[in-house]
Every structure is written in C-alpha cells, then in structure tokens.
Design an enzyme around this catalytic site. Structure first.
Site, PDB file in Angstrom:
ATOM      1  N   ARG A   1      56.677  25.467 -36.484  1.00  0.00           N
ATOM      2  CA  ARG A   1      55.326  25.671 -37.026  1.00  0.00           C
ATOM      3  C   ARG A   1      54.466  26.487 -36.079  1.00  0.00           C
ATOM      4  O   ARG A   1      53.553  27.202 -36.505  1.00  0.00           O
ATOM      5  CB  ARG A   1      54.699  24.308 -37.358  1.00  0.00           C
ATOM      6  CG  ARG A   1      54.521  23.399 -36.168  1.00  0.00           C
ATOM      7  CD  ARG A   1      54.342  21.939 -36.567  1.00  0.00           C
ATOM      8  NE  ARG A   1      55.599  21.302 -36.967  1.00  0.00           N
ATOM      9  CZ  ARG A   1      55.701  20.046 -37.378  1.00  0.00           C
ATOM     10  NH1 ARG A   1      54.615  19.275 -37.454  1.00  0.00           N
ATOM     11  NH2 ARG A   1      56.867  19.555 -37.721  1.00  0.00           N
TER      12      ARG A   1
ATOM     13  N   LYS B   1      66.368  17.336 -27.782  1.00  0.00           N
ATOM     14  CA  LYS B   1      67.061  16.641 -28.858  1.00  0.00           C
ATOM     15  C   LYS B   1      68.248  15.863 -28.299  1.00  0.00           C
ATOM     16  O   LYS B   1      68.794  16.232 -27.259  1.00  0.00           O
ATOM     17  CB  LYS B   1      67.610  17.677 -29.871  1.00  0.00           C
ATOM     18  CG  LYS B   1      66.560  18.358 -30.724  1.00  0.00           C
ATOM     19  CD  LYS B   1      67.204  19.364 -31.671  1.00  0.00           C
ATOM     20  CE  LYS B   1      66.170  20.060 -32.539  1.00  0.00           C
ATOM     21  NZ  LYS B   1      65.473  19.162 -33.483  1.00  0.00           N
TER      22      LYS B   1
HETATM   23  N1  BES Z   1      64.645  22.801 -36.425  1.00  0.00           N
HETATM   24  C1  BES Z   1      64.164  21.467 -36.521  1.00  0.00           C
HETATM   25  C2  BES Z   1      64.318  20.882 -37.936  1.00  0.00           C
HETATM   26  C3  BES Z   1      65.732  20.713 -38.426  1.00  0.00           C
HETATM   27  C4  BES Z   1      66.381  19.518 -38.270  1.00  0.00           C
HETATM   28  C5  BES Z   1      66.377  21.730 -39.083  1.00  0.00           C
HETATM   29  C6  BES Z   1      67.684  19.354 -38.732  1.00  0.00           C
HETATM   30  C7  BES Z   1      67.665  21.568 -39.552  1.00  0.00           C
HETATM   31  C8  BES Z   1      68.318  20.371 -39.382  1.00  0.00           C
HETATM   32  C9  BES Z   1      62.691  21.423 -36.149  1.00  0.00           C
HETATM   33  O1  BES Z   1      62.302  22.331 -35.187  1.00  0.00           O
HETATM   34  C10 BES Z   1      62.443  20.062 -35.581  1.00  0.00           C
HETATM   35  O2  BES Z   1      62.968  19.770 -34.546  1.00  0.00           O
HETATM   36  N2  BES Z   1      61.627  19.277 -36.273  1.00  0.00           N
HETATM   37  C11 BES Z   1      61.321  17.966 -35.861  1.00  0.00           C
HETATM   38  C12 BES Z   1      59.834  17.792 -35.958  1.00  0.00           C
HETATM   39  C13 BES Z   1      59.314  16.540 -35.325  1.00  0.00           C
HETATM   40  C14 BES Z   1      59.444  16.639 -33.819  1.00  0.00           C
HETATM   41  C15 BES Z   1      57.878  16.358 -35.721  1.00  0.00           C
HETATM   42  C16 BES Z   1      62.051  16.985 -36.772  1.00  0.00           C
HETATM   43  O3  BES Z   1      62.169  17.276 -37.954  1.00  0.00           O
HETATM   44  O4  BES Z   1      62.514  15.983 -36.282  1.00  0.00           O
HETATM   45 MN    MN Z   2      62.588  21.603 -33.227  1.00  0.00          MN
END
Ligand code: BES
Ligand code: MN
Ligand code: ZN
Length: 498
Positions: A349, A275
């Site tokens: 997931r 990230k």
């Molecule tokens: N934990 C994150 C989602 C999240 C984002 C929770 C901001 C709380 C605040 C999750 O694991 C994630 O990174 N999701 C990605 C998925 C994508 C790579 C398909 C997302 O939402 O960007």
């Molecule tokens: Mn994630």
C-alpha cells in the site's frame, strides 16, 4: 507450438480431437469418424462412462480405420452453453492430455454447433486460444528433464471450413496470449533474477512494439517526494524503480488515457517485520500486479488496441537490513500526507500510495485500475476463485465485473465505506499503514483510497488468484497472469474506438 487453421479433413498423422455434446451427441466430425471406423465412437461411448459432459474426455489409441495414433473425445456439455470460455476450456483440456503424449501434431475439429451462442470461426479461434494458454511452461531452469517428460506437440491444427475467418479472429487473441505469457514468465522468475532494475528493463523491451517507456530511478523519485515507495526499498541493495509505459493507440492523442497501476514488490521478506520462513518463497511473485500491467501493455500493443493506455509500476524489494525502514517510522508520501509505518510488511500500500498519486496527477486518466497482491486476508475471504474488487465508482465496478465474466477472471465486489477508515487513524501521523486484523483487505483498500482524489478508480486485490496450486483448463499450475485477459476485455468493451 505452431498454431494453424486449415480446411476440415481427417488428418493422417498425430492425434485427432473431436467434440461430443452432452448425452452422447456427436459433432459433425465425430459422426464422420464414427462412420469411417465402423461405429468405433458409438462402441466406445457404450463401453465407458463418458457422456460428453463439459471437461470429460476419453482417449482411444491407434483407432482402426483411421491413420492417426490417437483419437481424443472431449465433452462439450450442452450446445447452448458452448460459448467462448467453453471453447477455450475445450482447447485447453484437449491440449493438456496430448501435450506430452508423444504426438508431434494435434488436429482439433472445430465443428459449428447448432444452438451454440458462437459460430464455427469464433469457436475455432477460441479453441486455439485456450490451447495456447494451456501450453505454457516455465521450464528454463530444468536442465535434467527427460525427453519423454518434455512436450512432444509441435503443431496444433484447428480444422474448419472457414479457416480464413478463424485465422483473422485468432490474431488479436494470440497477442493477448503473448501478454499473458510475459506476465507468467515475470511472476515465475525468482527474485535473484527479477529485481527492480531487471524488471524495468523487461518493461523497456516493449519499446520495440511502439510502447513509450520511461524509467524513474531513486534520485528522480526522491526529488519528486515519493517517500512512501522509497521507504519500502531503503533496506535493499537493489535500487527502486518506477516505470511508466504509454500505448497511444487512439486516433486522437488528446483522449484521456485509461491507467493501470501495479504493485511490484520483487521480493517481500516483510522487512524488519519479517515474515515466517514457511512459504516465504512465494513472495517472489509479490510483483504480479506489475507483471500484469506490463503483460497487458504488451497485449494492447500487439493487437494494436485503439485506446490510449498508461501503465505505471512501482518496483521495490522489501528487505531487512541496517538501512531498512523500522516499525514506527513516519514517511511523507508524494501526496504530502504522512504515514506511520506500524508494520513494514504492509508495504504494498505504501508503494501504491505514491504510484497512484503520481499517475492521477500526471495523466488525469478517465479511469484508473490498480492490481496488487496486497493482503493475505483476501485469500481468507475469497479463496482462489474470485479476486477482490474495491471501487469508488459503481459504473467502473460493473464494467470490470462484466469484463471479468467474459474473460473467465471473476471479481467479487467488497465494501469501501468510510466507517472502515477509522481503523487506520494514527496517533502521530495522518494515517498508519495497518488497520488491525478485522477486514484487513478493506482497510488496505481504504488506505489506497486516501491517495485517490476524484478519479474513477478500482483496486483489484489479486493475492488469492495470482498463483494456481493446481492445473486449470487454460492455466497450468503456477503463475496465472490473472488480470491480463480481464483488463484487455475491459478496454475492448468500453474504452476502444470502434
Ligand atoms: N504481499 C503480502 C500479501 C500476500 C500474502 C500476498 C500472501 C500473497 C500471498 C503483503 O505485502 C503483506 O504482507 N500483507 C500483510 C499485511 C499485514 C501486515 C497488515 C498480510 O496480509 O498479512
Ligand atoms: Mn508484505
Ligand atoms: Zn507484499
């Protein structure tokens, strides 16, 4: 803060809180105070814009004719709208104004309100519940806080004639608040303190309350075949864990349980699909789903809920390293289905795939609800007012939405239809773990759906509601524990023996 209920009488110290209904209608204690002070409240109302609307308030210092230091008038709104949630907001808002004002004791007058949907005892219990929820602070790492910044209130007294009834009604609510506090603590802790093993040992502490707790380590999970969950944790120095909690409160042990499953990513760096730096610290609370399940089990145990409930949490740390999972890797899940991991940041997931399969296979629950801070997309869709609800069963979805309304934790139902499933087709495996930008929360839920057989199931995407940027009536800014009160209500309204 110690909470007690006592016969209504004007206190001689600290702060006094009285309610005012919309259009400046005084409640009974407000009238009494007004008489005793030669019309102070009437004059204050005339001199201010305070009208008794919900969430309005007016603070009067050293009121002549009373021996209290502070008199706080709090708006109750319309009498017919003073329900349990309004009473909680009243208690929460009142406490927030007084918590650090200097007084050690706060007395709230819980007068019965004519035309209100709830009686005085219920009103009093909910005022106490709201105040307790709002009193939460996560301040263990502040070593330099000045005395005047610390809360001064040590006791809260809720005044009403039938104080014994209020006390009885408050007992289960206090249990729920304890569960909420545990969840908030766990979500607030940084990832150097809360990691899979330390979170598992927090869950183990519930054994003292009669919850049966089992912890599976990596060796056991490997033997079972949880390739998806283990793949997420393989880049971390910390060992992945799965915790199974059981509260068997129903009279009959053989009644199928209600199951709750939580995403417990104790830190989500994104893994190799790392990230960006900005805001990454928020990912310490990517275990909030599991914290809700743990706090809920505590609440159910404390209030001795007459239900058989199972809580399962998958705990992993998602880190980049030489041993980390790579984009393009294929993993075999506990279900036997294979997944091409396109993006290692879509890890929640993968964890839930194995946790859900394990839960339905082992416990054959009558319903299964999972909670996860699963997608950023749900924040774009719903902001922080509603969590996303996805369900394969209309009845369960309706029960959840109703419980949410009663608990003040709202759910918005999202689609979960087959056309979305195409987006997660993989060229080389049974599915891939991302479905593109379009409908990102829905394709994530469709992924989970592939790991649910015929169990009635709902998925709550709580990414937008888990962490509050500003104070709410019963939730100081920070970890909200969204889900604990909602699922406690779900159980109480539908799955508990009377
Ligand atoms: N934990 C994150 C989602 C999240 C984002 C929770 C901001 C709380 C605040 C999750 O694991 C994630 O990174 N999701 C990605 C998925 C994508 C790579 C398909 C997302 O939402 O960007
Ligand atoms: Mn994630
Ligand atoms: Zn995540």
């Amino acid at each position: 803060m110690k909470i007690s209920f006592a016969k209504a009488a004007l206190p001689t110290e600290g702060a006094l809180v009285v309610g005012i209904l919309e259009n400046r209608v005084l409640t009974a204690t407000a009238r009494l105070v007004d008489e005793q002070t030669g019309g102070l409240i009437a004059r204050a109302l005339a001199a201010s814009r305070f009208e008794g609307k919900k969430d309005q308030s007016l603070l009067l210092l050293t009121p002549a004719g009373l021996s209290v230091q502070r008199l706080l008038l709090v708006g109750l709104g319309k009498a017919e709208a003073v329900d349990a949630l309004a009473a909680q907001a009243f208690g929460g808002n009142a406490l927030a104004q007084l918590l650090s004002a200097g007084d050690q004791s706060v007395t709230v007058a819980a007068d019965g309100i004519e035309g209100a949907p709830l009686g005085a005892a219920e009103m009093a219990a909910n005022i106490a519940f709201g105040a307790k929820l709002r009193s939460y602070r996560f301040d263990k790492y502040r070593t330099k806080e000045k005395k005047e910044e610390k809360p001064s209130v040590k006791k809260l007294i809720v005044g009403l004639v039938d104080h014994a009834a209020a006390k009885r009604l408050f007992a289960p609510l206090e249990g729920i608040a304890e569960g909420v506090f545990l969840t908030r603590d766990l979500a607030s802790e940084p990832a150097n303190v809360i990691y899979p093993e330390s979170l598992a040992s927090q869950a183990k502490a519930l054994a003292d309350l009669g919850v049966d707790v089992e912890v599976l380590g990596e060796k056991q999970m490997r033997k079972l075949g949880m390739g998806a969950l283990l793949g997420v944790g393989q880049g971390s120095e910390r060992e992945s864990q799965m915790v199974v909690m059981r509260w068997m409160g129903a009279a009959d042990e053989s009644v199928a349980p209600v199951a709750f499953v939580g995403k417990g990513v104790t830190f989500d760096s994104g893994g190799i699909s790392i990230k960006p730096a900005g805001g990454m610290e928020d990912m310490k609370w990517d275990m909030a789903g599991s914290a809700v399940v743990i706090g809920l089990m505590k609440a159910l145990a404390l209030r001795k809920a007459k239900v058989n409930a199972v809580g399962v949490v998958g705990l992993v740390e998602n880190m980049p390293s030489g041993t980390a999972q790579r984009p393009g890797d294929v993993v075999t899940t506990l279900s036997g289905q294979t997944v091409e991991v396109i993006n290692t940041d879509a890890e929640g997931r993968l964890v839930l795939a194995d946790a859900l399969w394990y839960t339905q296979d082992r416990f054959k629950p009558q319903v299964m609800v999972d909670l996860a801070t699963l997608t950023g997309a749900i924040i774009i869709s719903l902001g922080d007012h509603y969590a996303g609800l996805f369900a394969n069963d209309d009845d369960l979805a309706a029960k959840l939405q109703t419980a949410g309304k009663h608990a003040g934790e709202l759910l918005w139902r999202m689609p979960l239809d087959d056309p979305y499933d195409k987006q997660i087709k993989s060229d080389i495996a049974d599915m891939k773990n991302v479905g593109g930008r379009e409908g990102g929360s829905i394709t994530a839920a469709m992924f989970l759906k592939r790991f649910v057989k015929d169990t009635k199931w709902a998925h709550l995407d709580i990414a937008g509601v888990t962490w509050a940027k500003k104070d709410g009536a019963v939730t100081p800014k920070g970890a909200t524990a969204f889900g604990v009160r909602l699922l406690d209500r779900l159980v109480a309204e539908n799955y508990e023996q009377k």
